[in-house]
Design an enzyme around this catalytic site. Structure first.
Site, PDB file in Angstrom:
ATOM      1  N   ASP A  43       0.836  -1.195   0.000  1.00 33.61           N
ATOM      2  CA  ASP A  43       0.000   0.000   0.000  1.00 33.61           C
ATOM      3  C   ASP A  43       0.879   1.256   0.000  1.00 33.61           C
ATOM      4  O   ASP A  43       2.010   1.220   0.493  1.00 33.61           O
ATOM      5  CB  ASP A  43      -0.915   0.018   1.221  1.00 33.61           C
ATOM      6  CG  ASP A  43      -1.997  -1.041   1.154  1.00 33.61           C
ATOM      7  OD1 ASP A  43      -2.379  -1.430   0.035  1.00 33.61           O
ATOM      8  OD2 ASP A  43      -2.471  -1.488   2.220  1.00 33.61           O
ATOM      9  N   TYR A  71       6.541  -8.744   8.283  1.00 34.33           N
ATOM     10  CA  TYR A  71       6.275  -7.310   8.434  1.00 34.33           C
ATOM     11  C   TYR A  71       6.552  -6.867   9.868  1.00 34.33           C
ATOM     12  O   TYR A  71       6.407  -7.648  10.815  1.00 34.33           O
ATOM     13  CB  TYR A  71       4.801  -6.992   8.147  1.00 34.33           C
ATOM     14  CG  TYR A  71       4.319  -7.317   6.767  1.00 34.33           C
ATOM     15  CD1 TYR A  71       4.353  -6.358   5.744  1.00 34.33           C
ATOM     16  CD2 TYR A  71       3.796  -8.573   6.461  1.00 34.33           C
ATOM     17  CE1 TYR A  71       3.887  -6.646   4.474  1.00 34.33           C
ATOM     18  CE2 TYR A  71       3.337  -8.872   5.183  1.00 34.33           C
ATOM     19  CZ  TYR A  71       3.381  -7.911   4.199  1.00 34.33           C
ATOM     20  OH  TYR A  71       2.925  -8.203   2.938  1.00 34.33           O
ATOM     21  N   ASP A  85      -6.287   2.047   8.260  1.00 36.95           N
ATOM     22  CA  ASP A  85      -4.966   2.661   8.331  1.00 36.95           C
ATOM     23  C   ASP A  85      -5.154   4.170   8.244  1.00 36.95           C
ATOM     24  O   ASP A  85      -6.265   4.673   8.471  1.00 36.95           O
ATOM     25  CB  ASP A  85      -4.033   2.105   7.249  1.00 36.95           C
ATOM     26  CG  ASP A  85      -4.496   2.441   5.817  1.00 36.95           C
ATOM     27  OD1 ASP A  85      -5.495   3.179   5.657  1.00 36.95           O
ATOM     28  OD2 ASP A  85      -3.860   1.956   4.864  1.00 36.95           O
ATOM     29  N   ARG A 177      -3.764  -4.826   7.702  1.00 38.52           N
ATOM     30  CA  ARG A 177      -4.824  -3.891   8.120  1.00 38.52           C
ATOM     31  C   ARG A 177      -6.031  -4.642   8.666  1.00 38.52           C
ATOM     32  O   ARG A 177      -6.688  -4.181   9.601  1.00 38.52           O
ATOM     33  CB  ARG A 177      -5.261  -3.026   6.936  1.00 38.52           C
ATOM     34  CG  ARG A 177      -4.266  -1.956   6.550  1.00 38.52           C
ATOM     35  CD  ARG A 177      -4.778  -1.137   5.397  1.00 38.52           C
ATOM     36  NE  ARG A 177      -4.787  -1.872   4.144  1.00 38.52           N
ATOM     37  CZ  ARG A 177      -5.710  -1.719   3.198  1.00 38.52           C
ATOM     38  NH1 ARG A 177      -6.720  -0.899   3.372  1.00 38.52           N
ATOM     39  NH2 ARG A 177      -5.628  -2.391   2.073  1.00 38.52           N
TER      40      ARG A 177
END
Length: 227
Positions: A43, A71, A85, A177
């Protein structure tokens, strides 16, 4: 003697607020070839490892995309947003001051292993041939089906309420997310993701990645030498 067809794999630390396609376009323009693609979207508000393949190496994109990802990032408790987010406006949900580290660990345990996950509405998944984020931006509700994903590791590296620092290792198709949303729902206070960085794809590490500006300069210098 005929030269082998060109093929190359680039490991890039995607800049903040760049789309993955922005990076591909930059590399494509520098290489002056059409056949360039990336192996797994990040993203715009995420940073970190992006694999970009050029020439004959674009045939390897699917195999890179299928590998597990790692991540690191931050969830914020007590608030949420439509996109889970910072892309959309953050709003208050509930006071998280009573949430303890043990409660967070218990919630995380429920989101670890083989789970069913509903992707966020603001994602690039196609439903009926259309990207769902395009429908979301028009205010059109799209029914999203839960999909099986694997979260093999979900480590809380730091907790200072309302901030949850994490490290996650997961399968292809996992939305971090959505994990923020689900964590907030389990805890009953809401949550959103305020930062995300991809640190690994399979055996490829962020430590091996180049800054985009440095890479473009190297590509251009190499091409100048070949003139």
């Amino acid at each position: 003697m005929q030269e082998e067809p060109y093929g190359e794999v680039f490991l890039i630390d995607k800049p903040y607020q760049w789309t993955s396609f922005d990076v591909v376009k930059k590399v494509r323009n520098a290489l002056k070839i059409k056949k360039v693609g990336h192996a797994g979207t990040l993203d715009p508000l995420a940073t970190g490892l992006l694999i970009v393949c050029a020439g004959k190496k674009t045939k390897s994109i699917d195999s890179y995309m299928a590998q597990e990802k790692e991540y690191t990032g931050t969830f914020i408790l007590g608030k949420t947003s439509e996109s889970f987010d910072l892309e959309k406006e953050v709003t208050d949900v509930s006071d998280p001051s009573d949430i303890t580290f043990d409660l967070v660990k218990s919630a995380v345990a429920q989101l670890t292993g083989d789970i069913l996950q509903i992707p966020p509405m603001h994602s690039a998944i196609k439903v009926d041939g259309k990207r769902v984020y395009e429908s979301a931006r028009k205010g059109i509700e799209v029914k999203m089906e839960a999909r099986p994903v694997t979260v093999s590791e979900f480590e809380i590296t730091s907790f200072e309420n309302p901030e949850v620092q994490f490290r996650i290792v997961c399968s292809k198709g996992t939305y971090i997310r959505s994990l923020a949303r689900d964590l907030g729902e389990i805890l009953g206070v809401g949550a959103y993701m305020s930062a995300l960085r991809r640190t690994r794809i399979g055996d490829f590490s962020l430590n091996e990645a180049s800054q985009l500006t440095d890479l473009i300069e190297k590509i251009k210098a190499r091409q100048d030498e070949n003139l």
